[in-house]
Design a protein around this motif. Structure first.
Motif, PDB file in Angstrom:
ATOM      1  N   SER A  36     -34.630 -14.714 -30.998  1.00 52.73           N
ATOM      2  CA  SER A  36     -33.547 -13.710 -32.036  1.00 52.73           C
ATOM      3  C   SER A  36     -33.385 -12.663 -31.440  1.00 52.73           C
ATOM      4  CB  SER A  36     -34.260 -13.822 -33.419  1.00 52.73           C
ATOM      5  OG  SER A  36     -35.538 -12.976 -33.338  1.00 52.73           O
ATOM      6  N   MET A  37     -32.520 -11.817 -31.690  1.00 54.66           N
ATOM      7  CA  MET A  37     -32.425 -10.683 -31.269  1.00 54.66           C
ATOM      8  C   MET A  37     -33.404  -9.545 -31.570  1.00 54.66           C
ATOM      9  SD  MET A  37     -29.694 -11.212 -29.405  1.00 54.66           S
ATOM     10  CE  MET A  37     -28.324 -10.223 -29.085  1.00 54.66           C
ATOM     11  N   ARG A  48     -33.455  -3.637 -32.305  1.00 50.64           N
ATOM     12  CA  ARG A  48     -32.391  -4.778 -32.378  1.00 50.64           C
ATOM     13  C   ARG A  48     -31.140  -4.309 -32.261  1.00 50.64           C
ATOM     14  NH1 ARG A  48     -29.484  -6.969 -36.729  1.00 50.64           N
ATOM     15  NH2 ARG A  48     -29.300  -9.677 -36.524  1.00 50.64           N
ATOM     16  N   SER A  49     -30.945  -2.990 -32.773  1.00 53.50           N
ATOM     17  CA  SER A  49     -29.492  -2.571 -32.396  1.00 53.50           C
ATOM     18  C   SER A  49     -29.121  -2.243 -30.985  1.00 53.50           C
ATOM     19  CB  SER A  49     -29.079  -1.169 -33.315  1.00 53.50           C
ATOM     20  OG  SER A  49     -29.918  -0.280 -33.184  1.00 53.50           O
ATOM     21  N   SER A  50     -30.165  -1.773 -30.315  1.00 53.45           N
ATOM     22  CA  SER A  50     -30.032  -1.652 -28.825  1.00 53.45           C
ATOM     23  C   SER A  50     -29.840  -2.758 -28.025  1.00 53.45           C
ATOM     24  CB  SER A  50     -31.502  -0.970 -28.214  1.00 53.45           C
ATOM     25  OG  SER A  50     -31.379   0.507 -29.037  1.00 53.45           O
ATOM     26  N   VAL A  51     -30.480  -4.100 -28.432  1.00 57.80           N
ATOM     27  CA  VAL A  51     -30.252  -5.185 -27.806  1.00 57.80           C
ATOM     28  C   VAL A  51     -28.943  -5.562 -27.771  1.00 57.80           C
ATOM     29  CG1 VAL A  51     -30.867  -7.798 -27.961  1.00 57.80           C
ATOM     30  CG2 VAL A  51     -32.483  -6.060 -28.430  1.00 57.80           C
ATOM     31  N   TYR A  52     -28.302  -5.452 -29.062  1.00 56.08           N
ATOM     32  CA  TYR A  52     -26.899  -5.770 -29.036  1.00 56.08           C
ATOM     33  C   TYR A  52     -25.701  -4.951 -28.185  1.00 56.08           C
ATOM     34  CZ  TYR A  52     -27.144  -8.765 -32.737  1.00 56.08           C
ATOM     35  OH  TYR A  52     -27.615 -10.068 -33.516  1.00 56.08           O
ATOM     36  N   GLN A  53     -26.347  -3.854 -27.555  1.00 56.47           N
ATOM     37  CA  GLN A  53     -25.480  -3.037 -26.321  1.00 56.47           C
ATOM     38  C   GLN A  53     -25.686  -4.060 -25.202  1.00 56.47           C
ATOM     39  OE1 GLN A  53     -27.196   0.844 -25.916  1.00 56.47           O
ATOM     40  NE2 GLN A  53     -27.358   1.048 -28.061  1.00 56.47           N
ATOM     41  N   TYR A  54     -26.500  -5.014 -25.034  1.00 54.71           N
ATOM     42  CA  TYR A  54     -26.361  -5.568 -23.643  1.00 54.71           C
ATOM     43  C   TYR A  54     -26.116  -7.110 -24.044  1.00 54.71           C
ATOM     44  CZ  TYR A  54     -29.216  -1.700 -22.329  1.00 54.71           C
ATOM     45  OH  TYR A  54     -29.355  -0.230 -22.084  1.00 54.71           O
ATOM     46  N   SER A  56     -23.949  -9.604 -26.907  1.00 52.54           N
ATOM     47  CA  SER A  56     -23.094  -9.741 -28.133  1.00 52.54           C
ATOM     48  C   SER A  56     -23.676 -10.645 -29.037  1.00 52.54           C
ATOM     49  CB  SER A  56     -21.690  -9.948 -27.773  1.00 52.54           C
ATOM     50  OG  SER A  56     -21.484 -11.247 -27.261  1.00 52.54           O
ATOM     51  N   SER A  57     -24.508 -11.568 -28.543  1.00 49.68           N
ATOM     52  CA  SER A  57     -24.959 -12.446 -29.589  1.00 49.68           C
ATOM     53  C   SER A  57     -26.273 -13.346 -29.071  1.00 49.68           C
ATOM     54  CB  SER A  57     -23.893 -13.622 -29.933  1.00 49.68           C
ATOM     55  OG  SER A  57     -23.468 -14.174 -28.775  1.00 49.68           O
ATOM     56  N   ASP A  60     -24.877 -15.447 -26.193  1.00 43.01           N
ATOM     57  CA  ASP A  60     -24.447 -14.718 -25.033  1.00 43.01           C
ATOM     58  C   ASP A  60     -25.794 -14.303 -24.146  1.00 43.01           C
ATOM     59  OD1 ASP A  60     -22.955 -13.070 -23.363  1.00 43.01           O
ATOM     60  OD2 ASP A  60     -23.744 -11.230 -24.355  1.00 43.01           O
TER      61      ASP A  60
END
Length: 209
Positions: A36-37, A48-54, A56-57, A60
């Motif tokens: 999981s992210m 977790r929010s930083s992971v979505y910078q790299y 998208s899902s 991905d």
């Protein structure tokens, strides 16, 4: 603002992406499941929010892992082959490098990817990986004078896979040897005469009849 621990922002992002991809591979090997992210962020030490910078899902992320691991595995094998001397030694280095991959945690990553990634996503990278992996093997076999390079390359790969699978369920042999050493010993008995690894000419040399 997060601290940028690199000479440039681009290098910082490249390093962070590398950390996340490495963490994803560790989690895949440990759990056999798609990370999981949130779990990825915890392992990498990022929010977790930083992971979505790299990524998208989660899908991905998995696509990025697939794009990362196969070239990395090919590079490991190719570098070991390139460091060997004679054609026969390069063939054997190819065997050793592949057996080492089978015996490492990367094999757990490979098994996990086959479970959590759609076959259509895996097919292309796997086919390219196989083709790239065989380039140094086929070159060494050609220099060795092998008359059926393609067939022999496929046979060498099949022997590696089968021998590694047979030993994969046991950590040691009766004498306490690690299983990958057992695999190499068996493959050397099979291929040693063919390659002339013990100083004798290859078993098939000069057999053109």
């Amino acid at each position: 603002m997060p601290r940028i621990d690199a000479p440039t922002v681009a290098e910082h992002h490249a390093r962070q992406r590398r950390v996340l991809l490495d963490a994803a591979r560790v989690l895949l090997a440990e759990t056999g499941q798609a990370p999981s992210m949130a779990a990825l962020g915890r392992r990498a030490g990022l929010a977790r929010s930083s992971v979505y910078q790299y990524f998208s899902s989660p899908d991905d992320l998995l696509r990025a892992v697939v794009a990362d691991v196969f070239p990395d595995w090919a590079r490991q094998v190719q570098e070991q082959v390139a460091s060997a001397g004679s054609p026969a030694e390069r063939v054997w280095a190819y065997v050793e490098a592949n057996v080492s991959l089978f015996a490492s945690s990367e094999q757990a990553v490979a098994h996990a990817l086959t479970r959590v990634v759609e076959p259509a996503v895996l097919q292309g990278p796997m086919e390219q990986f196989h083709a790239e992996l065989q380039v140094p093997l086929r070159a060494a076999l050609t220099e060795l004078g092998e008359p059926e390079v393609g067939a022999m390359a496929e046979l060498v790969d099949s022997l590696i896979v089968q021998a590694s699978r047979n030993a994969g369920s046991c950590e040691t042999a009766g004498d306490g040897q690690p299983s990958h050493e057992v695999v190499l010993a068996r493959l050397r008995r099979l291929l040693g005469g063919y390659l002339g690894l013990d100083g004798a000419p290859p078993a098939w040399a000069g057999d053109a009849s």
